[in-house]
Design a protein around this motif. Structure first.
Motif, PDB file in Angstrom:
ATOM      1  N   LEU A  27       0.765  -1.331  -0.043  1.00  0.00           N
ATOM      2  CA  LEU A  27       0.232  -0.019   0.218  1.00  0.00           C
ATOM      3  C   LEU A  27       1.173   0.999  -0.042  1.00  0.00           C
ATOM      4  O   LEU A  27       0.494   2.166  -0.494  1.00  0.00           O
ATOM      5  CB  LEU A  27      -0.882  -0.031   0.961  1.00  0.00           C
ATOM      6  CG  LEU A  27      -2.093   1.183   1.098  1.00  0.00           C
ATOM      7  CD1 LEU A  27      -2.367   1.574   0.479  1.00  0.00           C
ATOM      8  CD2 LEU A  27      -2.862   0.797   2.346  1.00  0.00           C
ATOM      9  N   VAL A  28       1.940   1.470   0.756  1.00  0.00           N
ATOM     10  CA  VAL A  28       2.541   2.140   1.015  1.00  0.00           C
ATOM     11  C   VAL A  28       3.824   2.541  -0.252  1.00  0.00           C
ATOM     12  O   VAL A  28       3.307   3.478  -0.599  1.00  0.00           O
ATOM     13  CB  VAL A  28       3.735   2.296   2.068  1.00  0.00           C
ATOM     14  CG1 VAL A  28       4.934   3.417   2.431  1.00  0.00           C
ATOM     15  CG2 VAL A  28       2.306   2.031   2.878  1.00  0.00           C
ATOM     16  N   LEU A  29       4.031   1.661  -0.711  1.00  0.00           N
ATOM     17  CA  LEU A  29       5.504   1.171  -2.403  1.00  0.00           C
ATOM     18  C   LEU A  29       4.405   1.759  -3.159  1.00  0.00           C
ATOM     19  O   LEU A  29       4.981   2.570  -4.606  1.00  0.00           O
ATOM     20  CB  LEU A  29       5.837   0.102  -2.141  1.00  0.00           C
ATOM     21  CG  LEU A  29       7.272  -0.376  -0.829  1.00  0.00           C
ATOM     22  CD1 LEU A  29       7.479  -1.131  -1.131  1.00  0.00           C
ATOM     23  CD2 LEU A  29       8.058   0.558  -0.820  1.00  0.00           C
ATOM     24  N   VAL A  30       3.615   1.029  -3.180  1.00  0.00           N
ATOM     25  CA  VAL A  30       2.651   1.749  -4.128  1.00  0.00           C
ATOM     26  C   VAL A  30       1.992   2.806  -4.807  1.00  0.00           C
ATOM     27  O   VAL A  30       2.214   3.765  -6.002  1.00  0.00           O
ATOM     28  CB  VAL A  30       1.205   1.073  -4.690  1.00  0.00           C
ATOM     29  CG1 VAL A  30       0.526   1.204  -6.098  1.00  0.00           C
ATOM     30  CG2 VAL A  30       1.884  -1.037  -4.808  1.00  0.00           C
ATOM     31  N   THR A  31       1.344   3.195  -3.653  1.00  0.00           N
ATOM     32  CA  THR A  31       1.137   4.722  -3.876  1.00  0.00           C
ATOM     33  C   THR A  31       2.689   5.420  -4.065  1.00  0.00           C
ATOM     34  O   THR A  31       1.819   6.442  -4.780  1.00  0.00           O
ATOM     35  CB  THR A  31       0.143   5.132  -2.741  1.00  0.00           C
ATOM     36  OG1 THR A  31      -0.894   4.128  -2.430  1.00  0.00           O
ATOM     37  CG2 THR A  31      -0.385   6.662  -2.285  1.00  0.00           C
ATOM     38  N   ALA A  32       3.269   5.572  -3.728  1.00  0.00           N
ATOM     39  CA  ALA A  32       4.096   6.257  -3.375  1.00  0.00           C
ATOM     40  C   ALA A  32       4.690   6.542  -4.688  1.00  0.00           C
ATOM     41  O   ALA A  32       5.031   7.323  -5.391  1.00  0.00           O
ATOM     42  CB  ALA A  32       5.502   6.189  -2.317  1.00  0.00           C
ATOM     43  N   THR A 114       0.970   6.378   4.880  1.00  0.00           N
ATOM     44  CA  THR A 114       1.586   6.638   3.107  1.00  0.00           C
ATOM     45  C   THR A 114       1.244   7.752   2.540  1.00  0.00           C
ATOM     46  O   THR A 114       1.754   8.087   2.011  1.00  0.00           O
ATOM     47  CB  THR A 114      -0.183   5.564   2.650  1.00  0.00           C
ATOM     48  OG1 THR A 114       0.727   4.272   2.990  1.00  0.00           O
ATOM     49  CG2 THR A 114       0.019   5.871   1.027  1.00  0.00           C
ATOM     50  N   GLY A 115       0.121   8.926   3.537  1.00  0.00           N
ATOM     51  CA  GLY A 115      -0.270   9.910   3.124  1.00  0.00           C
ATOM     52  C   GLY A 115       1.340  10.481   3.695  1.00  0.00           C
ATOM     53  O   GLY A 115       1.608  11.499   2.708  1.00  0.00           O
ATOM     54  N   CYS A 116       1.149  10.625   4.252  1.00  0.00           N
ATOM     55  CA  CYS A 116       2.528  11.332   4.429  1.00  0.00           C
ATOM     56  C   CYS A 116       3.967  11.092   3.452  1.00  0.00           C
ATOM     57  O   CYS A 116       4.545  11.618   3.693  1.00  0.00           O
ATOM     58  CB  CYS A 116       3.524  10.993   6.168  1.00  0.00           C
ATOM     59  SG  CYS A 116       2.380  11.551   7.194  1.00  0.00           S
ATOM     60  N   VAL A 117       3.942  10.096   3.365  1.00  0.00           N
ATOM     61  CA  VAL A 117       5.805   9.636   2.227  1.00  0.00           C
ATOM     62  C   VAL A 117       5.154  10.052   1.141  1.00  0.00           C
ATOM     63  O   VAL A 117       5.384  10.691   0.197  1.00  0.00           O
ATOM     64  CB  VAL A 117       5.517   8.417   2.680  1.00  0.00           C
ATOM     65  CG1 VAL A 117       6.526   7.430   1.294  1.00  0.00           C
ATOM     66  CG2 VAL A 117       5.639   7.297   3.760  1.00  0.00           C
ATOM     67  N   SER A 118       3.570  10.098   0.333  1.00  0.00           N
ATOM     68  CA  SER A 118       3.122  10.499  -0.778  1.00  0.00           C
ATOM     69  C   SER A 118       3.467  11.964  -0.883  1.00  0.00           C
ATOM     70  O   SER A 118       3.456  12.636  -1.993  1.00  0.00           O
ATOM     71  CB  SER A 118       1.588  10.530  -0.931  1.00  0.00           C
ATOM     72  OG  SER A 118       1.595   8.837  -1.068  1.00  0.00           O
ATOM     73  N   LEU A 119       3.229  12.260   0.388  1.00  0.00           N
ATOM     74  CA  LEU A 119       3.134  14.088  -0.003  1.00  0.00           C
ATOM     75  C   LEU A 119       4.886  14.933   0.321  1.00  0.00           C
ATOM     76  O   LEU A 119       4.748  15.308  -0.206  1.00  0.00           O
ATOM     77  CB  LEU A 119       2.343  14.807   1.529  1.00  0.00           C
ATOM     78  CG  LEU A 119       2.333  16.136   1.753  1.00  0.00           C
ATOM     79  CD1 LEU A 119       1.841  17.130   0.762  1.00  0.00           C
ATOM     80  CD2 LEU A 119       1.854  16.801   3.008  1.00  0.00           C
ATOM     81  N   ALA A 120       5.519  13.611   0.797  1.00  0.00           N
ATOM     82  CA  ALA A 120       6.803  14.041   0.969  1.00  0.00           C
ATOM     83  C   ALA A 120       6.763  13.700  -0.341  1.00  0.00           C
ATOM     84  O   ALA A 120       8.381  14.633  -1.408  1.00  0.00           O
ATOM     85  CB  ALA A 120       7.764  13.541   1.729  1.00  0.00           C
TER      86      ALA A 120
END
Length: 241
Positions: A27-32, A114-120
């Motif tokens: 979920l984290v990796l794909v979104t980012a 995930t939101g924090c990683v994607s925003l960064a």
């Protein structure tokens, strides 16, 4: 059995299944990854939305969220696991509430990460094009991302309990999210604003022109998830294990 030990047992089931833990990581990796790809698109667009560009990967990461929710429930239908669970917890409503909580809470936590990683990642890739994004908009996007992904996982969990099949659930939801929702949106106009994915993703946009705002959109998605969970609760209470 009180709720707390039931919840603990359901959480143990989830964290000891490698496929479910891997799904949260995906979920984290794909979104980012998809958010970074969206940010690399330098084509000029008058309607460019830097916030949604940073969170663009959520459209694909949500597939991991609904897969997590569907698999966590469908595992109960393998090898008679549901009969064992209901023998240990005869109060079926309490058991399903614990199952839903054990699904929703970790997805919410991972969704916020995930939101924090994607925003960064998104801001780093966008560079100067993200200069107009305010701190409050970024915070809304991060919180909205976590809540939205958790609601979609619960939506899938309720539907999986109703259909009693993770495969059937994913066969319905994945084409709907990737294909049908866009087609319906192009044809039906404002009615598509109330679809679960389109409503919830308003929180990921800097500006919006539809009938719903960021929080009312998430409320609509919550209604969809709530209806699915009620249907799942009805199924587990009324049908044989």
């Amino acid at each position: 059995m009180p709720f707390a030990p039931v919840l603990h047992s359901e959480w143990l089931k989830i964290r000891t299944l490698r496929s479910l833990v891997a799904g949260l990581g995906a979920l984290v990796l794909v979104t980012a990854a998809f958010s970074a790809l969206a940010g690399l698109d330098n084509s000029a667009d008058a309607d460019f939305d830097p916030l949604f560009s940073a969170f663009f990967g959520v459209s694909f990461g949500q597939i991991a969220a609904i897969t997590f929710g569907a698999q966590a429930v469908s595992a109960e239908f393998q090898g008679g696991a549901l009969r064992v669970s209901l023998s240990a917890v005869p109060h079926r409503g309490r058991w399903f509430a614990a199952k839903a909580t054990a699904i929703g809470v970790p997805v919410l936590a991972v969704g916020l990460l995930t939101g924090c990683v994607s925003l960064a990642v998104g801001k780093a890739v966008l560079g100067d094009r993200a200069s107009g994004m305010s701190w409050s908009e970024g915070l809304r996007g991060v919180v909205g991302c976590g809540i939205y992904l958790a609601l979609m996982a619960l939506f899938a969990a309720g539907l999986a309990m109703l259909l009693r099949s993770g495969v059937a659930t994913l066969s319905v939801l994945i084409p709907f999210l990737l294909i049908v929702s866009f087609v319906v949106g192009d044809v039906s106009g404002s009615a598509a604003d109330f679809l679960p994915d389109k409503a919830g993703q308003v929180a990921l946009h800097e500006t919006w022109g539809g009938a719903l705002g960021p929080w009312t959109g998430l409320a609509v998605t919550a209604v969809w998830a709530g209806v699915a969970l009620l249907a799942g609760a009805w199924s587990v209470r009324r049908r044989d294990a």
